[in-house]
Design a protein around this motif. Structure first.
Motif, PDB file in Angstrom:
ATOM      1  N   GLY A  53       0.913  -1.189  -0.015  1.00  0.00           N
ATOM      2  CA  GLY A  53      -0.133  -0.076  -0.272  1.00  0.00           C
ATOM      3  C   GLY A  53       0.808   1.307  -0.047  1.00  0.00           C
ATOM      4  O   GLY A  53       0.238   2.397   0.163  1.00  0.00           O
ATOM      5  N   SER A  73      -6.911   1.263  -1.884  1.00  0.00           N
ATOM      6  CA  SER A  73      -6.693   2.243  -0.740  1.00  0.00           C
ATOM      7  C   SER A  73      -6.970   3.644  -0.896  1.00  0.00           C
ATOM      8  O   SER A  73      -7.586   4.409  -0.066  1.00  0.00           O
ATOM      9  N   LYS A 274      -1.415   0.046   4.645  1.00  0.00           N
ATOM     10  CA  LYS A 274      -2.638  -0.519   4.398  1.00  0.00           C
ATOM     11  C   LYS A 274      -3.522  -0.531   5.667  1.00  0.00           C
ATOM     12  O   LYS A 274      -4.795  -0.644   5.644  1.00  0.00           O
TER      13      LYS A 274
END
Length: 347
Positions: A53, A73, A274
């Motif tokens: 992420g 995300s 994340k």
């Protein structure tokens, strides 16, 4: 370093237009074409960035840092990206008098102000900030909401601008989700409560009741196997566990020497690998928007240990029964993680 990337990024107001651009966007790739790290970013790098992420790209000669996160995300926080790509630009940072190894960003950013403008110049250009952090009478950080997104500007004690950080505004759905998280996290055991319960058996009814609605008891096996209970991806925090006889505790809770007991906690900011953000209180009134100087002022004493490089660093304080560790992103001038660790016997 002269080229189209420099020209694009130094146009007035231009840095914010990179927000929301996916990796495949030709404008973004044009900007990155002459960057030092670009040749090392391949398909495998992108796959790793999607998994974690995050992808950080620095251009110290230009004075710019880009943070990219995976497409899902980004969308869950800010809405759809502008263009396609597995990862999307979620933060643009323009450095001022940040570090001797980083060239100040030379272009204007908003209304003629830039990464070398003083606080009053920012206020004159775009109005009163949403909030201001003052340390010993000096403005150290301020936030503005503008059309392009959220602008955080950090200043040195001398008044010089350290950096300008720009992120998209949260979507309506993300604001609703954050409000719900704040209500839920307010029902969970606070960091102060964690400190009060250090050495308390994880299976105790007091601890079970202190973490309602999040599946606490389902994580007890995880604690036995790994020494922690990980709620970070759903709720932004972790709990640590250790045998009672390993811990140096202030309160002698009823426990056997081998009982697995609460030994600490870690609290994460949003998009830390994340994770969602912990929306409850932090110890000593710390917030994730604080920079190192603000945290030091809130603690009211120097750190016992610290280590900083150009982009990251930490402070660590030692107390009789626990340690407080605060990790910073200096490139964003904010707190990334706050960790409380119960002291071990023999420390």
């Amino acid at each position: 370093m002269v080229g189209s990337s420099v020209k694009a990024l130094t146009l007035p107001g231009d840095p914010a237009r990179l927000l929301g651009r996916g990796w495949d966007d030709p404008v973004l790739q044009q900007v990155l074409s002459a960057w030092p790290d670009r040749e090392y970013v391949d398909d495998e790098s992108i796959e790793k960035a999607v998994e974690s992420g995050r992808l950080s790209l620095f251009n110290s000669d230009l004075g710019v840092y880009l943070f990219l996160t995976d497409e899902d995300s980004f969308a869950s926080r800010y809405g759809p990206s502008k263009t396609d790509g597995a990862i999307t630009v979620g933060r643009v940072v323009l450095f001022g008098r940040f570090h001797s190894n980083v060239q100040p960003y030379a272009g204007a950013i908003f209304e003629g102000v830039g990464a070398q403008s003083l606080f009053q110049a920012w206020t004159d250009a775009i109005g009163e900030p949403e909030w201001v952090h003052n340390v010993t009478g000096a403005v150290r950080k301020a936030r503005w909401q503008v059309t392009e997104g959220v602008v955080d500007v950090s200043f040195a004690a001398s008044g010089e601008c350290l950096l300008v950080s720009i992120t998209p505004s949260l979507s309506r759905e993300a604001l609703t989700a954050r409000s719900a998280a704040q209500q839920l996290h307010a029902q969970l055991l606070s960091p102060d409560g964690v400190l009060a319960f250090l050495g308390k058996p994880l299976k105790s009814s007091d601890l079970v009741r202190s973490f309602p609605l999040i599946g606490y008891e389902s994580k007890l096996g995880e604690a036995a196997g790994y020494g922690k209970m990980d709620f970070s991806h759903e709720y932004g925090f972790e709990l640590y566990a250790a045998a009672r006889d390993e811990l140096k505790v202030a309160t002698p809770f009823d426990a056997q020497p081998s009982d697995l007991c609460l030994s600490g906690a870690k609290y994460r900011t949003d998009l830390d690998f994340k994770c969602v953000q912990w929306e409850g209180p932090l110890p000593f009134g710390i917030t994730f928007d604080d920079g190192p100087d603000t945290v030091l002022a809130k603690l009211g004493r120097p750190a016992d240990h610290q280590d900083f490089d150009e982009m990251d660093g930490f402070h660590r304080w030692q107390f009789p029964f626990y340690d407080l560790h605060v990790l910073y992103s200096l490139a964003e001038d904010r707190v990334y993680r706050v960790t409380l660790l119960g002291r071990r016997r023999g420390d």
